[in-house]
Design an enzyme around this catalytic site. Structure first.
Site, short mmCIF file in Angstrom:
data_model
loop_
_atom_site.label_atom_id
_atom_site.label_comp_id
_atom_site.label_asym_id
_atom_site.label_seq_id
_atom_site.Cartn_x
_atom_site.Cartn_y
_atom_site.Cartn_z
N THR A 98 50.25 40.43 55.95
CA THR A 98 49.39 40.96 57.00
C THR A 98 49.98 40.56 58.35
O THR A 98 50.74 39.59 58.44
CB THR A 98 47.95 40.42 56.87
N ASP A 110 44.61 45.46 49.47
CA ASP A 110 44.25 46.77 49.98
C ASP A 110 42.81 46.97 49.55
O ASP A 110 42.46 46.70 48.40
CB ASP A 110 45.16 47.87 49.43
N TYR A 148 32.74 48.80 57.33
CA TYR A 148 31.59 49.59 56.90
C TYR A 148 30.39 48.73 56.49
O TYR A 148 29.41 49.25 55.97
CB TYR A 148 32.00 50.47 55.71
#
Length: 194
Positions: A9, A69, A154
């Protein structure tokens, strides 16, 4: 603290979470800190993209590497946004925009189905060698408008199965105990250390 592990990352903010989830067994360094380029995510699954990123970082760094992921999949949208979850937020990572897009796409369907799930795929790869891949999932229902300001992505529109609060309303410890990422890390620790 144990051996070095590259977190595939460029977000140094992920290091404390990864270190904690792996019980401090590794010294975590990010791909960004090592100056490694980010690979294009060309696979069609969460597992495929996690493995691609882990192998890329391991092969370039010469160290074992961990990649993840993850994303949101919506039943009535045939699994979308899925692997494109972050891209739905646009280049500015505007998840308010992404949540609005999910809501609009759901309104365009004839379905009342608001079930969805979060997936987290984790891969650890060794340089030019083997890899371990695991997946965690949490099922739930979407609510609009979103509720809560905790978490990210989300989280404000996702109510995990068996609960009344969205991930965005939950205390971080409560969310972390049941999240897709926590479930994936539990499987990864079992695969690596048991």
């Amino acid at each position: 603290m144990g051996a070095k592990l590259v977190a595939a990352t460029h977000n140094p903010g992920k290091v404390p979470e990864i270190a904690a989830l792996l019980d401090g067994r590794f010294e975590i360094v990010t791909a960004g800190q090592l100056g490694l380029p980010e690979p294009d995510e060309t696979e069609s699954t969460f597992v495929g993209n996690a493995l691609l990123k882990a192998r890329h970082a391991a092969d370039l760094s010469g160290l074992p590497a961990l990649a993840d992921d993850s994303g949101l999949s919506v039943t009535a949208l045939d699994g979308a946004p899925g692997i494109f979850s972050a891209r739905w937020a646009g280049p500015g990572k505007d998840f308010a925009l992404a949540m609005k897009k999910v809501e609009e796409r759901l309104e365009e369907t004839a379905s009342d189905d608001r079930t969805a799930w979060f997936t987290s795929a984790l891969a650890v790869a060794w340089p030019n060698g083997p890899a371990v891949v695991v997946e965690g999932r949490v099922d739930g229902t979407l609510v609009f408008p979103g509720r809560g300001t905790r978490g990210f992505g989300y989280d404000p529109i996702f109510v995990p199965e068996g609960h009344a609060l969205t991930f965005g309303e939950m205390e971080p410890a409560a969310k972390d105990a049941m999240s897709h990422r926590a479930r994936a890390f539990a499987k990864l620790k079992a695969a690596l250390f048991d």
